[in-house]
Design a protein around this motif. Structure first.
Motif, PDB file in Angstrom:
ATOM      1  N   LYS A  66      21.835 -15.706 -17.512  1.00 52.73           N
ATOM      2  CA  LYS A  66      21.175 -14.457 -17.915  1.00 52.73           C
ATOM      3  C   LYS A  66      19.944 -14.745 -18.762  1.00 52.73           C
ATOM      4  N   ASP A  67      20.055 -15.702 -19.691  1.00 53.89           N
ATOM      5  CA  ASP A  67      18.907 -16.074 -20.533  1.00 53.89           C
ATOM      6  C   ASP A  67      17.773 -16.632 -19.676  1.00 53.89           C
ATOM      7  N   LEU A  68      18.141 -17.433 -18.675  1.00 55.61           N
ATOM      8  CA  LEU A  68      17.136 -18.001 -17.774  1.00 55.61           C
ATOM      9  C   LEU A  68      16.430 -16.896 -17.004  1.00 55.61           C
ATOM     10  N   TYR A  69      17.205 -15.935 -16.513  1.00 60.55           N
ATOM     11  CA  TYR A  69      16.594 -14.852 -15.751  1.00 60.55           C
ATOM     12  C   TYR A  69      15.651 -14.018 -16.627  1.00 60.55           C
ATOM     13  N   LYS A  70      16.034 -13.762 -17.872  1.00 59.97           N
ATOM     14  CA  LYS A  70      15.169 -12.998 -18.783  1.00 59.97           C
ATOM     15  C   LYS A  70      13.841 -13.723 -19.016  1.00 59.97           C
ATOM     16  N   LEU A 108      15.626 -10.136  -6.721  1.00 61.33           N
ATOM     17  CA  LEU A 108      16.258  -9.559  -5.533  1.00 61.33           C
ATOM     18  C   LEU A 108      17.760  -9.835  -5.527  1.00 61.33           C
ATOM     19  N   LEU A 109      18.139 -11.058  -5.852  1.00 61.29           N
ATOM     20  CA  LEU A 109      19.557 -11.427  -5.873  1.00 61.29           C
ATOM     21  C   LEU A 109      20.328 -10.629  -6.922  1.00 61.29           C
ATOM     22  N   LEU A 110      19.737 -10.507  -8.101  1.00 61.00           N
ATOM     23  CA  LEU A 110      20.428  -9.806  -9.188  1.00 61.00           C
ATOM     24  C   LEU A 110      20.455  -8.298  -8.963  1.00 61.00           C
ATOM     25  N   GLU A 111      19.413  -7.761  -8.345  1.00 65.58           N
ATOM     26  CA  GLU A 111      19.423  -6.327  -8.031  1.00 65.58           C
ATOM     27  C   GLU A 111      20.501  -6.018  -7.009  1.00 65.58           C
ATOM     28  N   ASN A 112      20.662  -6.891  -6.024  1.00 65.65           N
ATOM     29  CA  ASN A 112      21.725  -6.703  -5.041  1.00 65.65           C
ATOM     30  C   ASN A 112      23.095  -6.766  -5.703  1.00 65.65           C
ATOM     31  N   GLU A 113      23.213  -7.652  -6.701  1.00 66.58           N
ATOM     32  CA  GLU A 113      24.471  -7.769  -7.444  1.00 66.58           C
ATOM     33  C   GLU A 113      24.755  -6.482  -8.211  1.00 66.58           C
ATOM     34  N   ASP A 114      23.700  -5.918  -8.824  1.00 67.36           N
ATOM     35  CA  ASP A 114      23.862  -4.667  -9.572  1.00 67.36           C
ATOM     36  C   ASP A 114      24.243  -3.514  -8.654  1.00 67.36           C
ATOM     37  N   ASN A 115      23.744  -3.549  -7.412  1.00 69.50           N
ATOM     38  CA  ASN A 115      24.026  -2.480  -6.464  1.00 69.50           C
ATOM     39  C   ASN A 115      25.268  -2.772  -5.613  1.00 69.50           C
ATOM     40  N   ASN A 161      17.907  -3.530 -23.452  1.00 70.25           N
ATOM     41  CA  ASN A 161      19.341  -3.811 -23.483  1.00 70.25           C
ATOM     42  C   ASN A 161      19.972  -3.666 -22.098  1.00 70.25           C
ATOM     43  N   LYS A 162      19.126  -3.778 -21.087  1.00 71.04           N
ATOM     44  CA  LYS A 162      19.622  -3.636 -19.726  1.00 71.04           C
ATOM     45  C   LYS A 162      20.670  -4.709 -19.426  1.00 71.04           C
ATOM     46  N   LYS A 163      21.802  -4.265 -18.906  1.00 71.58           N
ATOM     47  CA  LYS A 163      22.885  -5.190 -18.600  1.00 71.58           C
ATOM     48  C   LYS A 163      22.599  -5.913 -17.293  1.00 71.58           C
ATOM     49  N   ILE A 164      22.785  -7.233 -17.309  1.00 76.77           N
ATOM     50  CA  ILE A 164      22.567  -8.046 -16.121  1.00 76.77           C
ATOM     51  C   ILE A 164      23.911  -8.562 -15.642  1.00 76.77           C
TER      52      ILE A 164
END
Length: 654
Positions: free
Chosen positions: A233-237, A273-280, A394-397
């Protein structure tokens, strides 16, 4: 030393010239002749000296020589957009390389001023940057020393760890450097100085320090899994901040080059794209083989990732043809630029002059196609309201174990991005030797790779047909008469009860599996249910159906043509009689049946696809008066691999 040359197709003018000669030899073409025919064709169309039309023709013509557009269409969500996606990414690749080859050499001190233009205290910031750089290099050395050791505990593949800081040109010496991607590297330097241990490269190293926990997550604790997810998560931020750099103040060509290089280095769009798919709740399903391919090589695709099937695009066959296509486009474009300069100046241009002219021609072409291909680059990165107000988001990843693996794999590129042989239509796939037996199309080689000496690797030669998938379709009772569903189910229950009593069934949650082929004893016991041994079969007991995907069905029936069936079986090492009066010379085993199916496939065309059905008449259940006969049926499906589909398409379009 900087890895900046890994971002471009050609490191120098000599490579460009050598590649042109190699492609001409492999494809039997002459780029000079091609350019001459192109100019004649443009004249015939009334488009004489129209550079935009020439570039459009080059993009299309080079694709026809290698079927790349068709291959790309297989990986696109909408095949109608394949051309736009292919050409946009190719232009990004070619721009980056032409820009690098024509970039001016500047003194390190001058480059330093550009890279630290964001700060008033250049000297102080430069000193901090140098210290940060030393810390990153030291950390990476420590991790690289640990990685081979961790490999002995379960990792199956070693790939070079790539950190973005390694691409920043060295600015501490008196040597000159190329002024290339400077706006991007300026922001990278600023991030390293300001973010310290929150910068992208540092987070990559944090994740690499826990490589075993990342890639072998079955053996780690809940707390260890939580740690690697937090680092991810830190890397993605940190990557998200790089993705918000605004390049819209640059001209079109520079904007394309910078956006392309940023994606190749940081994978901003891919990870988003990968993380958005995970969120959805669009869970990523990627096999171990696909993950291995992703770790082995990075594909130079930066644009329209949301329109590409991520699991499909990272394929060695596609990479090979795509990278070769990029090189062919670049060579053809430079050759066209040379012909144009010769026509205008009446004298031959130098290679550097050709490269600079080619860059100008492509730059003008991008203005022509900007709205169609690159309009998305005009959009400025949108900061969320919290950041605009000076607050932290504070968006949750959401990060799953699968996502952590893929994110880490993006920074494990074993091969250089464009390192694809020119003379291969299909690239052998490589994997580490494991406990599984080798298939007929595999060999073991000893590969020496840096610190990792004497690694055994399985090299899979090009395999155009997938391994035959044999499934038991069903074991059914029959008496030659039609029966209702209720009667059929009743007879099947009787048979399954008998199988279960002899422990020949394996009951799973959602299915019943016939457990009769794991060894010779279970097969023999299964046959005893029908009062048979492995030699109590004759030619009349066999029947084959060959059902191609396209074409007519072929049937070989032992009951109708026992002599023909007897001859076929004998030709494949199985000696049986026409009828059941005498025992067969050869035992009928499960392995023998699979061998027969393979023999039928071997007689097909190399590109044949379809299903072969085989049935063996087992006779009646022993001890059941009036029992119906039972048929053991198999389906053997044969389909082309992706390599085979690509090669078949090439053969059809010769």
């Amino acid at each position: 030393m900087s890895k900046i040359e890994d971002l471009v197709i050609f490191k120098n003018e000599k490579e460009l010239s050598e590649t042109e000669k190699s492609i001409e030899k492999i494809f039997g073409i002459s780029f000079q002749s091609y350019v001459r025919r192109l100019e004649i064709g443009l004249d015939a169309e009334g488009l004489s000296h129209d550079d935009d039309s020439a570039v459009a023709h080059i993009l299309a013509d080079m694709g026809k020589k290698d079927s790349i557009l068709w291959i790309f269409s297989l990986c696109c969500e909408d095949s109608r957009e394949a051309a736009k996606i292919l050409y946009a990414n190719t232009i990004g690749c070619v721009f980056a390389s032409l820009n690098y080859l024509s970039a001016q050499q500047v003194k390190s001190v001058d480059l330093q001023k550009k890279l630290f233009a964001w700060t008033e205290d250049e000297e102080g910031s430069f000193s901090i940057y140098q210290n940060r750089l030393k810390a990153l290099r030291k950390k990476k050395r420590e991790i690289e020393e640990m990685r081979p050791l961790s490999g002995q505990n379960g990792l199956d593949f070693f790939a070079e760890l790539i950190c973005p800081y390694e691409f920043i040109p060295p600015i501490s010496t008196n040597k000159s450097c190329k002024d290339f991607l400077t706006p991007l590297f300026e922001k990278a330097v600023e991030s390293i100085v300001k973010e310290e241990r929150h910068a992208v490269s540092w987070n990559i190293l944090r994740l690499a320090a826990k490589e075993k926990d990342v890639l072998v997550d079955e053996a780690i604790t809940k707390n260890q899994r939580k740690q690697v997810r937090t680092i991810c998560k830190d890397l993605y931020k940190a990557i998200e901040k790089i993705g918000k750099i605004d390049f819209t103040q640059c001209d079109y060509s520079e904007m394309i080059t910078l956006a392309f290089a940023r994606e190749i280095l940081y994978h901003c769009k891919l990870l988003k794209l990968l993380l958005e798919n995970e969120d959805n709740n669009k869970k990523l399903h990627i096999s171990e083989n696909e993950l291995r391919i992703l770790r082995e090589a990075s594909l130079p695709v930066a644009f329209y990732l949301d329109k590409i099937k991520i699991e499909e695009i990272y394929d060695i066959t596609i990479k090979n043809k795509y990278c070769r296509y990029i090189k062919m486009v670049t060579v053809a474009l430079v050759e066209y630029a040379g012909a144009k300069l010769l026509r205008e100046r009446k004298k031959k241009a130098t290679q550097q002059e050709k490269i600079q002219e080619a860059y100008g021609i492509l730059k003008k072409y991008t203005e022509f196609v900007w709205e169609d291909y690159f309009a998305f680059l005009d959009e400025k990165p949108q900061e969320n309201k919290e950041n605009e107000e000076g607050k932290e988001s504070n968006k949750k990843i959401n990060v799953s174990n699968e996502i952590v693996k893929v994110v880490y794999a993006c920074f494990l590129n074993r091969n250089a991005i464009y390192n694809a042989p020119l003379d291969y239509d299909v690239i052998p796939q490589m994997s580490m030797v494991d406990e599984l037996p080798l298939m007929k199309n595999q060999d073991v080689y000893i590969v020496k790779d840096g610190k990792l000496k004497g690694i055994k690797q399985v090299v899979t030669k090009p395999c155009f047909q997938s391994e035959l998938q044999v499934d038991i379709r069903r074991i059914v009772s029959h008496n030659g008469l039609k029966m209702g569903q209720e009667v059929y189910q009743k007879k099947q229950k009787k048979f399954l009860k008998e199988m279960d009593a002899h422990k020949l069934l394996k009951i799973k949650e959602d299915e019943i599996v016939f457990d009769i082929f794991k060894d010779g004893e279970t097969w023999d016991e299964f046959l005893l249910l029908f009062g048979k041994t492995a030699k109590d079969f004759c030619a009349r007991d066999f029947e084959f159906e060959v059902i191609p995907t396209k074409g007519e069905i072929e049937i070989l029936s032992g009951s109708k043509n026992p002599k023909t069936m007897q001859s076929f079986l004998k030709g494949n090492g199985i000696s049986v009689n026409e009828n059941s009066k005498e025992k067969a010379e050869t035992e009928i085993t499960y392995g023998g049946i699979v061998g027969l199916l393979n023999a039928l496939v071997a007689r097909r065309d190399p590109f044949w696809e379809g299903t072969i059905c085989m049935q063996v008449d087992l006779g009646k259940l022993k001890g059941y008066r009036g029992s119906d006969s039972y048929l053991l049926r198999f389906d053997a499906k044969c389909s082309l691999t992706k390599d085979g589909r690509v090669l078949w398409h090439d053969v059809e379009n010769l």
